[in-house]
Design an enzyme around this catalytic site. Structure first.
Site, mmCIF file in Angstrom:
data_model
loop_
_atom_site.group_PDB
_atom_site.id
_atom_site.type_symbol
_atom_site.label_atom_id
_atom_site.label_comp_id
_atom_site.label_asym_id
_atom_site.label_seq_id
_atom_site.Cartn_x
_atom_site.Cartn_y
_atom_site.Cartn_z
ATOM 1 N N ALA A 1 0.773 -1.245 0.000
ATOM 2 C CA ALA A 1 0.000 0.000 0.000
ATOM 3 C C ALA A 1 0.801 1.289 0.000
ATOM 4 C CB ALA A 1 -0.937 0.004 1.215
ATOM 5 N N ALA A 2 2.032 1.266 0.502
ATOM 6 C CA ALA A 2 2.761 2.533 0.668
ATOM 7 C C ALA A 2 3.276 3.063 -0.683
ATOM 8 C CB ALA A 2 3.942 2.311 1.618
ATOM 9 N N PRO A 3 3.253 4.372 -0.894
ATOM 10 C CA PRO A 3 2.936 5.458 0.042
ATOM 11 C C PRO A 3 1.450 5.810 0.141
ATOM 12 C CG PRO A 3 3.720 6.390 -2.005
ATOM 13 C CD PRO A 3 3.768 4.889 -2.175
ATOM 14 N N GLY A 4 0.581 5.048 -0.500
ATOM 15 C CA GLY A 4 -0.841 5.226 -0.206
ATOM 16 C C GLY A 4 -1.695 5.876 -1.268
ATOM 17 N N GLY A 5 -1.149 6.072 -2.463
ATOM 18 C CA GLY A 5 -1.954 6.672 -3.536
ATOM 19 C C GLY A 5 -3.242 5.891 -3.753
ATOM 20 N N LYS A 6 -3.127 4.582 -3.802
ATOM 21 C CA LYS A 6 -4.318 3.778 -4.102
ATOM 22 C C LYS A 6 -5.157 3.552 -2.852
ATOM 23 C CE LYS A 6 -2.014 1.841 -8.076
ATOM 24 N NZ LYS A 6 -0.652 2.316 -7.720
ATOM 25 N N ARG B 1 8.472 3.539 4.286
ATOM 26 C CA ARG B 1 7.328 3.824 3.410
ATOM 27 C C ARG B 1 6.018 3.832 4.200
ATOM 28 N NH1 ARG B 1 8.453 3.321 -2.312
ATOM 29 N NH2 ARG B 1 6.341 2.594 -2.693
ATOM 30 N N ASP C 1 -1.129 -4.191 -5.891
ATOM 31 C CA ASP C 1 -0.324 -3.302 -6.742
ATOM 32 C C ASP C 1 1.115 -3.741 -6.477
ATOM 33 O OD1 ASP C 1 0.140 -1.049 -8.438
ATOM 34 O OD2 ASP C 1 0.681 0.128 -6.672
ATOM 35 N N CYS D 1 3.424 -1.176 -12.365
ATOM 36 C CA CYS D 1 3.887 -0.094 -13.244
ATOM 37 C C CYS D 1 5.073 -0.611 -14.062
ATOM 38 C CB CYS D 1 4.227 1.174 -12.458
ATOM 39 S SG CYS D 1 5.429 0.935 -11.155
#
Ligand SMILES: C[S@@+](CC[C@H](N)C(=O)[O-])C[C@H]1O[C@@H](n2cnc3c(N)ncnc32)[C@H](O)[C@@H]1O
Length: 286
Positions: free
Chosen positions: A110-115, A138, A177, A229
């Protein structure tokens, strides 16, 4: 520009425009935090300060920043959590997962938390997002982003997501992710152009068991989004095909370019076509 390994792989996979696009600069994009401010009000406030925004038609509250007289990470609106600076394809991974009010959602890396912050925003203070990450530094960025965005329906746990089963929870939706080579992010991280075959195999060795762990904690009828990505099929189609061989199905993702290897339903994003980082999204149904 690219390592020998990547150049050879790209020549096999992509046309010249796609390869060139992987390193060209991209417009920044933001996602409006509709939990804190109505979309129109934020657009109005930023336009008054000289920021020129362009709505991204395939996203629900995403905008390209066409022009800004200052850094978008240093405005009062940013500090108040009125928006998140986030690549459009990353925003889309959350929309593709499509959490519904009241659901339990797991964000495995999850880090840094955009999603995470977008998933919590979509849930509108209902349900919960359980956000895991293994990296201590992170985790700090993750918790500060959750706080800045003013979200109260997120639980963060520093742990190895391979052990997600030990939480004893079955989730309606899971986002993986996955940690990856980042070959889709060369426009902001030139180091990603230097990746070697060994970097790819190190990533795939983690991606496969992480996906297994995510599918194990998914409720029957639940949905898991696998995204990276990276533009390499080794980290994308080939990982997801492992789950398909075990009887899981793919749901169709609406936007994006077709996946490689004839994989129906999963989608890819390319800088040269979509103005986003290179990205892959697949939606797996249990
Ligand atoms: C692609 S980044 C995640 C970006 C994040 N989803 C976002 O949108 O802001 C991958 C993350 O996976 C984390 N990670 C790597 N191995 C992990 C593991 N075994 N368990 C949990 N997190 C892991 C890394 O620390 C890194 O933060």
């Amino acid at each position: 520009m690219f390592s020998g390994f990547l150049q050879k792989r790209y020549d096999e996979l992509f046309d010249e425009a796609t390869i060139k696009g992987l390193s060209k600069p991209l417009l920044q994009a933001i996602r409006v935090n509709t939990q804190k401010i109505p979309e129109r009000e934020l657009v109005r406030r930023l336009s008054k300060k000289g920021v020129s925004l362009l709505k991204i038609p395939w996203l629900s509250c995403g905008y390209f920043v066409k022009k800004a007289p200052f850094s978008m990470g240093a405005t009062p609106e940013y500090l108040l959590g009125h928006y998140f600076i986030q690549d459009p394809a990353s925003q889309y991974a959350c929309e593709a997962l499509g959490p519904k009010k009241g659901e339990m959602v797991l964000d495995m890396a999850a880090a840094p938390g955009g999603k995470t912050t977008y998933l919590a925003q979509i849930l509108k203070e209902s349900g919960a997002v359980v956000s895991l990450d293994i990296n201590k530094d992170r985790m700090k960025a993750l918790t500060s982003n959750i706080e800045r965005m003013g979200l109260s329906n997120v639980v963060t746990i520093r742990m190895n997501a391979l052990d997600a089963g030990s939480l004893g929870i079955k989730f309606d939706r899971v986002l993986l992710d996955a940690p990856c080579t980042g070959t889709g992010t060369v426009h902001k991280n030139p180091e990603a152009a230097k990746k070697k075959a060994s970097d790819v195999s190190n990533c795939t060795a983690l991606q496969k068991p992480l996906l297994e762990a995510g599918l194990t904690v998914l409720k029957k009828g639940g949905t898991l989004v696998y995204s990276t990505c990276s533009v390499l099929p080794e980290e994308n189609e080939q990982i997801v095909s492992g789950a398909l061989k075990r009887g899981f199905g793919l749901k169709n993702i609406e936007h994006g370019a077709p996946a490689l290897n004839d994989m129906k339903g999963a989608k890819r994003f390319y800088p040269s076509v979509h103005g986003t980082q290179g990205f892959f999204v697949a939606k797996i149904q249990r």
